[in-house]
Design a protein around this motif. Structure first.
Motif, PDB file in Angstrom:
ATOM      1  N   PHE A   8      17.092 -66.139  -8.975  1.00 24.78           N
ATOM      2  CA  PHE A   8      17.997 -67.121  -8.333  1.00 24.78           C
ATOM      3  C   PHE A   8      17.652 -67.428  -6.948  1.00 24.78           C
ATOM      4  N   ALA A  36      23.844 -63.056 -19.811  1.00 25.04           N
ATOM      5  CA  ALA A  36      24.021 -64.296 -19.751  1.00 25.04           C
ATOM      6  C   ALA A  36      23.604 -64.725 -18.212  1.00 25.04           C
ATOM      7  N   VAL A  37      23.115 -66.088 -17.948  1.00 25.18           N
ATOM      8  CA  VAL A  37      23.098 -66.245 -16.415  1.00 25.18           C
ATOM      9  C   VAL A  37      24.250 -66.164 -15.765  1.00 25.18           C
ATOM     10  N   ALA A  38      25.479 -66.333 -16.072  1.00 25.69           N
ATOM     11  CA  ALA A  38      26.662 -66.264 -15.340  1.00 25.69           C
ATOM     12  C   ALA A  38      26.826 -64.775 -14.889  1.00 25.69           C
ATOM     13  N   SER A  39      26.811 -63.825 -15.736  1.00 24.34           N
ATOM     14  CA  SER A  39      26.843 -62.421 -15.494  1.00 24.34           C
ATOM     15  C   SER A  39      25.945 -61.961 -14.509  1.00 24.34           C
ATOM     16  N   ARG A  41      24.101 -63.615 -12.327  1.00 20.22           N
ATOM     17  CA  ARG A  41      24.245 -64.441 -11.099  1.00 20.22           C
ATOM     18  C   ARG A  41      25.492 -63.648 -10.198  1.00 20.22           C
ATOM     19  N   SER A  42      26.597 -63.213 -10.839  1.00 19.75           N
ATOM     20  CA  SER A  42      27.529 -62.390 -10.348  1.00 19.75           C
ATOM     21  C   SER A  42      26.886 -61.141  -9.789  1.00 19.75           C
ATOM     22  N   GLU A  61      18.440 -71.398 -10.542  1.00 22.23           N
ATOM     23  CA  GLU A  61      18.501 -70.397 -11.465  1.00 22.23           C
ATOM     24  C   GLU A  61      17.478 -70.271 -12.697  1.00 22.23           C
ATOM     25  N   GLU A  63      15.936 -67.768 -16.425  1.00 22.05           N
ATOM     26  CA  GLU A  63      15.668 -66.599 -16.839  1.00 22.05           C
ATOM     27  C   GLU A  63      13.955 -66.328 -16.624  1.00 22.05           C
TER      28      GLU A  63
END
Length: 101
Positions: A8, A36-39, A41-42, A61, A63
């Motif tokens: 990121f 996944a990208v959202a998890s 990112r968090s 962002e 992968e």
């Protein structure tokens, strides 16, 4: 599902805990591991916040699909490999960002 490492591009504001001038904005390269990208990112943002960065804003962002050992830059490779072990890592760019960036 397998966890992957994501990268990121972000900006954030330093606090005293970072070792940088409090209130200064810096570019960050965050790495996070997740299904996944959202998890991911968090996880990456939470890792930066634990190290004293505030107002973390992800700009881009992606992968990381390649074999991490194939990353040529030593610093980038080390950060990606650290993320596979600990779940997250980051690189802070030393130069402050101007307010209009």
């Amino acid at each position: 599902m397998r966890e992957a490492v994501f990268i990121f591009s972000a900006i954030a504001v330093a606090t005293e805990d970072t070792g940088f001038r409090p209130g200064a904005r810096h570019a960050l390269m965050l790495y996070g591991k997740g299904v996944a990208v959202a998890s991911a990112r968090s996880v990456a943002i939470a890792g930066a916040e634990k190290q004293g960065w505030t107002f973390v804003e992800v700009k881009r962002e992606k992968e990381l699909h390649a074999d991490l050992t194939a990353i040529e830059d030593d610093i980038l490779r080390s950060a990606a490999q650290n993320a596979t072990r600990s779940g997250h890592s980051m690189i802070v760019y030393r130069d402050e960002l101007p307010l209009d960036a």
